[in-house]
Design an enzyme around this catalytic site. Structure first.
Site, PDB file in Angstrom:
ATOM      1  CG  HIS A   1      -6.092   3.069  18.748  1.00 18.47           C
ATOM      2  ND1 HIS A   1      -5.259   4.131  18.457  1.00 18.47           N
ATOM      3  CD2 HIS A   1      -6.032   2.252  17.664  1.00 18.47           C
ATOM      4  CE1 HIS A   1      -4.710   3.938  17.270  1.00 18.47           C
ATOM      5  NE2 HIS A   1      -5.171   2.823  16.765  1.00 18.47           N
TER       6      HIS A   1
ATOM      7  N   PRO B   1      -5.360  -5.807   0.499  1.00 22.34           N
ATOM      8  CG  PRO B   1      -3.565  -5.094   1.828  1.00 22.34           C
ATOM      9  CD  PRO B   1      -4.358  -4.726   0.614  1.00 22.34           C
TER      10      PRO B   1
ATOM     11  CG  ASP C   1      -2.362   2.307  14.490  1.00 19.04           C
ATOM     12  OD1 ASP C   1      -2.546   2.038  15.693  1.00 19.04           O
ATOM     13  OD2 ASP C   1      -3.277   2.257  13.648  1.00 19.04           O
TER      14      ASP C   1
ATOM     15  CG  ASP D   1      -6.922  -1.682  14.344  1.00 20.73           C
ATOM     16  OD1 ASP D   1      -7.422  -0.979  13.441  1.00 20.73           O
ATOM     17  OD2 ASP D   1      -6.142  -1.241  15.200  1.00 20.73           O
TER      18      ASP D   1
ATOM     19  CD  GLN E   1      -1.015  -0.985   3.590  1.00 17.79           C
ATOM     20  OE1 GLN E   1      -2.194  -1.243   3.406  1.00 17.79           O
ATOM     21  NE2 GLN E   1      -0.395  -1.322   4.715  1.00 17.79           N
TER      22      GLN E   1
ATOM     23  CG  ASP F   1      -2.713 -12.476   4.481  1.00 19.28           C
ATOM     24  OD1 ASP F   1      -3.562 -11.916   5.216  1.00 19.28           O
ATOM     25  OD2 ASP F   1      -2.965 -12.883   3.343  1.00 19.28           O
ATOM     26  N   GLY F   2      -2.818 -11.611   7.981  1.00 24.59           N
ATOM     27  CA  GLY F   2      -3.673 -12.034   9.088  1.00 24.59           C
ATOM     28  C   GLY F   2      -4.624 -13.157   8.711  1.00 24.59           C
TER      29      GLY F   2
ATOM     30  CG  ASP G   1     -11.730   1.639   4.315  1.00 23.74           C
ATOM     31  OD1 ASP G   1     -11.840   1.614   5.553  1.00 23.74           O
ATOM     32  OD2 ASP G   1     -11.705   2.693   3.659  1.00 23.74           O
TER      33      ASP G   1
HETATM   34  N1  SAM Z   1      -8.030   2.353  12.195  1.00 25.78           N
HETATM   35  C1  SAM Z   1      -7.900   2.149  10.827  1.00 25.78           C
HETATM   36  C2  SAM Z   1      -9.178   2.237  10.022  1.00 25.78           C
HETATM   37  O1  SAM Z   1     -10.247   1.839  10.496  1.00 25.78           O
HETATM   38  O2  SAM Z   1      -9.116   2.722   8.905  1.00 25.78           O
HETATM   39  C3  SAM Z   1      -7.084   0.954  10.613  1.00 25.78           C
HETATM   40  C4  SAM Z   1      -5.679   1.247  10.973  1.00 25.78           C
HETATM   41  S1  SAM Z   1      -4.531  -0.015  10.862  1.00 25.78           S
HETATM   42  C5  SAM Z   1      -3.140   0.975  10.423  1.00 25.78           C
HETATM   43  C6  SAM Z   1      -4.954  -0.993   9.477  1.00 25.78           C
HETATM   44  C7  SAM Z   1      -3.874  -2.025   9.168  1.00 25.78           C
HETATM   45  O3  SAM Z   1      -4.458  -3.175   8.554  1.00 25.78           O
HETATM   46  C8  SAM Z   1      -2.791  -1.525   8.199  1.00 25.78           C
HETATM   47  O4  SAM Z   1      -1.615  -1.347   8.902  1.00 25.78           O
HETATM   48  C9  SAM Z   1      -2.692  -2.666   7.155  1.00 25.78           C
HETATM   49  O5  SAM Z   1      -1.357  -2.983   6.830  1.00 25.78           O
HETATM   50  C10 SAM Z   1      -3.371  -3.813   7.892  1.00 25.78           C
HETATM   51  N2  SAM Z   1      -3.883  -4.895   7.044  1.00 25.78           N
HETATM   52  C11 SAM Z   1      -4.632  -4.807   5.927  1.00 25.78           C
HETATM   53  N3  SAM Z   1      -4.879  -6.042   5.437  1.00 25.78           N
HETATM   54  C12 SAM Z   1      -4.281  -6.937   6.274  1.00 25.78           C
HETATM   55  C13 SAM Z   1      -4.175  -8.355   6.308  1.00 25.78           C
HETATM   56  N4  SAM Z   1      -4.725  -9.136   5.372  1.00 25.78           N
HETATM   57  N5  SAM Z   1      -3.468  -8.930   7.334  1.00 25.78           N
HETATM   58  C14 SAM Z   1      -2.895  -8.163   8.292  1.00 25.78           C
HETATM   59  N6  SAM Z   1      -2.948  -6.813   8.301  1.00 25.78           N
HETATM   60  C15 SAM Z   1      -3.640  -6.213   7.312  1.00 25.78           C
END
Ligand code: SAM
Length: 285
Positions: free
Chosen positions: A66, A167, A90, A160, A35, A141-142, A163
């Protein structure tokens, strides 16, 4: 897109609305394998992290999100010890989780290590619990991580994520919720950020309820709270319990919070559980 070079503006095209912050400077921009991340210094919201053009975190208002991603679900579990956070790079959710003295382990799994490294640099206050011996930071990857978890090995999963695009798309799916359900121990709960009640009840929240129930969760409930940074300024998180009704299991402990918070308290928790009429209609329809 900007109004001019002193403003960051996120346009919510489908809703014909936008959110802007006056900026002092752009501090960083990079394209990671996953990203595009930008960091700004703003006039009034402190530092601002943007991922793929969408607001993620600001110094000024992140406590709302949070705290509400962490404390309602943790006080809904009778005795949470093992927590997994998917996304959350974060580290603000991790910090809130580790305020709970009963937590024995909290594993944060974000796909993009750069989010965490930039947060350490620009949002050090969110990362102050990263060295807690109970914390593990993984970069993976979660979706895959949850699939590989031992059945019944986790008390609370917190999703968390960004959108449901790129990923994060697979995190809003029935197969993912089935894997979460399998990984949870008895009484286990999941909470997932579920976007704006005003804009996304039809498109995100209702399908999430249906998918969680279809994945085997006994009860599903959406809480709402303010979040100025995100589309509409009003946000939600959806909780689901593996095998019991979602309830305020440790209400008495929440009344006597053993740690400081800026937004969360027991009365806020109860209020956040109240569903507005339009949501009830849409969720039951
Ligand atoms: N609070 C925010 C919101 O609602 O928009 C979310 C913040 S947090 C920084 C979102 C995180 O999800 C990002 O750091 C991104 O890298 C992570 N992310 C996205 N897809 C993911 C996946 N498949 N596995 C693990 N982390 C993922």
């Amino acid at each position: 897109m900007s109004l001019d070079d002193r403003w960051f503006t996120e346009i919510h095209a489908a809703e014909g609305s936008a959110f802007s912050l006056k900026i002092k400077a752009k501090l960083h921009e990079e394209q990671t394998p996953f990203q595009k991340i930008e960091i700004y210094d703003t006039e009034t919201y402190g530092k601002l992290m943007i991922i793929d053009g969408c607001t993620m975190v600001s110094t000024y208002d992140n406590f709302l999100y949070h705290e509400m991603m962490s404390h309602p679900v943790l006080f809904s579990h009778p005795n949470p010890k093992r927590v997994v956070i998917i996304g959350g790079g974060d580290c603000g959710t991790l910090r809130e989780v580790l305020k709970h003295p009963g937590i024995e382990s909290a594993v944060q799994v974000d796909i993009d290590e750069r989010v965490t490294r930039l947060s350490e640099q620009y949002f050090p206050e969110l990362c102050e619990s990263n060295d807690d011996p109970r914390a593990t930071l993984m970069f993976d990857d979660g979706i895959k991580y949850v699939k590989d978890l031992e059945p019944g090995s986790v008390d609370v999963v917190i999703v968390d994520s960004t959108d449901p695009v790129g990923p994060a798309e697979g995190l809003f799916s029935r197969p993912f919720f089935e894997d979460v359900h399998r990984a949870l121990a008895p009484n286990g709960l999941v909470v997932q950020q579920s976007e704006s009640p005003l804009y996304h009840t039809d498109r995100i929240i209702k399908p999430m309820h249906d998918m969680m129930r279809a994945a085997g969760f006994l009860d599903v409930m959406t809480i709402t709270f303010p979040q100025p940074l995100y589309p509409s300024g009003w946000w939600s998180a959806t909780l689901a319990c593996k095998d019991m009704p979602v309830m305020f299991a440790r209400e008495e402990q929440a009344e006597e919070l053993p740690f400081p918070t800026e937004y969360y308290n027991a009365a806020v928790h109860r209020a956040a559980c109240a569903s507005p009429n339009f949501m009830l209609k849409k969720l039951m329809g």
